[in-house]
Design a protein around this motif. Structure first.
Motif, PDB file in Angstrom:
ATOM      1  N   THR A 218      72.752 -17.933 -22.468  1.00 15.92           N
ATOM      2  CA  THR A 218      72.327 -18.674 -21.510  1.00 15.92           C
ATOM      3  C   THR A 218      70.976 -19.644 -21.916  1.00 15.92           C
ATOM      4  O   THR A 218      70.274 -19.068 -22.643  1.00 15.92           O
ATOM      5  CB  THR A 218      72.064 -17.932 -20.176  1.00 15.92           C
ATOM      6  N   LEU A 219      71.028 -20.905 -21.682  1.00 16.51           N
ATOM      7  CA  LEU A 219      70.111 -21.921 -22.107  1.00 16.51           C
ATOM      8  C   LEU A 219      69.464 -22.379 -20.898  1.00 16.51           C
ATOM      9  O   LEU A 219      70.221 -22.714 -19.901  1.00 16.51           O
ATOM     10  CB  LEU A 219      70.739 -22.892 -23.111  1.00 16.51           C
ATOM     11  N   LEU A 220      68.044 -22.405 -20.690  1.00 14.49           N
ATOM     12  CA  LEU A 220      67.334 -23.060 -19.556  1.00 14.49           C
ATOM     13  C   LEU A 220      66.671 -24.277 -20.354  1.00 14.49           C
ATOM     14  O   LEU A 220      66.022 -24.263 -21.211  1.00 14.49           O
ATOM     15  CB  LEU A 220      66.581 -22.006 -19.260  1.00 14.49           C
ATOM     16  N   LEU A 221      66.387 -25.252 -19.567  1.00 13.05           N
ATOM     17  CA  LEU A 221      65.776 -26.487 -19.957  1.00 13.05           C
ATOM     18  C   LEU A 221      65.730 -27.350 -18.594  1.00 13.05           C
ATOM     19  O   LEU A 221      66.291 -27.315 -17.576  1.00 13.05           O
ATOM     20  CB  LEU A 221      66.452 -27.333 -20.900  1.00 13.05           C
ATOM     21  N   THR A 222      64.470 -28.075 -18.448  1.00 18.48           N
ATOM     22  CA  THR A 222      64.323 -29.277 -17.439  1.00 18.48           C
ATOM     23  C   THR A 222      64.698 -30.628 -18.065  1.00 18.48           C
ATOM     24  O   THR A 222      64.118 -30.993 -18.853  1.00 18.48           O
ATOM     25  CB  THR A 222      62.879 -28.954 -17.312  1.00 18.48           C
ATOM     26  N   LEU A 223      65.452 -31.093 -17.409  1.00 18.82           N
ATOM     27  CA  LEU A 223      65.910 -32.529 -17.633  1.00 18.82           C
ATOM     28  C   LEU A 223      65.276 -33.479 -16.994  1.00 18.82           C
ATOM     29  O   LEU A 223      64.861 -33.421 -15.640  1.00 18.82           O
ATOM     30  CB  LEU A 223      67.359 -32.778 -17.366  1.00 18.82           C
ATOM     31  N   PRO A 224      64.416 -34.602 -17.644  1.00 17.37           N
ATOM     32  CA  PRO A 224      63.611 -35.463 -16.760  1.00 17.37           C
ATOM     33  C   PRO A 224      64.488 -36.330 -15.962  1.00 17.37           C
ATOM     34  O   PRO A 224      65.703 -36.619 -16.107  1.00 17.37           O
ATOM     35  CB  PRO A 224      63.088 -36.357 -17.910  1.00 17.37           C
ATOM     36  N   ALA A 225      63.734 -36.881 -14.857  1.00 19.78           N
ATOM     37  CA  ALA A 225      64.391 -37.851 -13.986  1.00 19.78           C
ATOM     38  C   ALA A 225      64.846 -38.962 -14.596  1.00 19.78           C
ATOM     39  O   ALA A 225      64.160 -39.446 -15.793  1.00 19.78           O
ATOM     40  CB  ALA A 225      63.720 -38.343 -12.788  1.00 19.78           C
ATOM     41  N   HIS A 226      66.099 -39.638 -14.478  1.00 21.66           N
ATOM     42  CA  HIS A 226      66.422 -40.810 -15.067  1.00 21.66           C
ATOM     43  C   HIS A 226      66.756 -40.757 -16.408  1.00 21.66           C
ATOM     44  O   HIS A 226      66.146 -41.563 -16.979  1.00 21.66           O
ATOM     45  CB  HIS A 226      65.495 -42.168 -14.876  1.00 21.66           C
ATOM     46  N   SER A 227      67.327 -39.748 -16.912  1.00 22.99           N
ATOM     47  CA  SER A 227      67.429 -39.396 -18.365  1.00 22.99           C
ATOM     48  C   SER A 227      68.967 -39.256 -18.785  1.00 22.99           C
ATOM     49  O   SER A 227      69.783 -39.156 -17.931  1.00 22.99           O
ATOM     50  CB  SER A 227      66.560 -38.400 -18.799  1.00 22.99           C
TER      51      SER A 227
END
Length: 75
Positions: A58-67
């Motif tokens: 499992t991978l966790l990450l935060t995607l920026p808005a408008h990306s």
């Protein structure tokens, strides 16, 4: 909410081999219509994203808005 970053989890439980490495890159701007011009050459920029591996698949990450983001996963 399109104006906020989102934390996501990606399950790769179908892989036969363990994850060796992950790289994540994102292109983002201040709005969905943002674009680079000669007068604003950095309205949309490329950023490396931090990726955390949880367990073996499992991978966790935060995607920026408008990306738009790309993950490169080596197994």
């Amino acid at each position: 909410d399109w104006n906020s970053a989102r934390e996501i989890g990606i399950s790769l439980s179908h892989l036969d081999s363990p994850i060796q490495s992950v790289q994540a890159t994102s292109l983002s701007g201040s709005s969905p219509s943002a674009h680079n011009t000669f007068t604003a050459p950095e309205a949309v920029t490329e950023k490396s994203l931090g990726v955390t591996q949880e367990g073996k698949d499992t991978l966790l990450l935060t995607l920026p808005a408008h990306s738009v983001s790309v993950l490169t996963i080596t197994v």
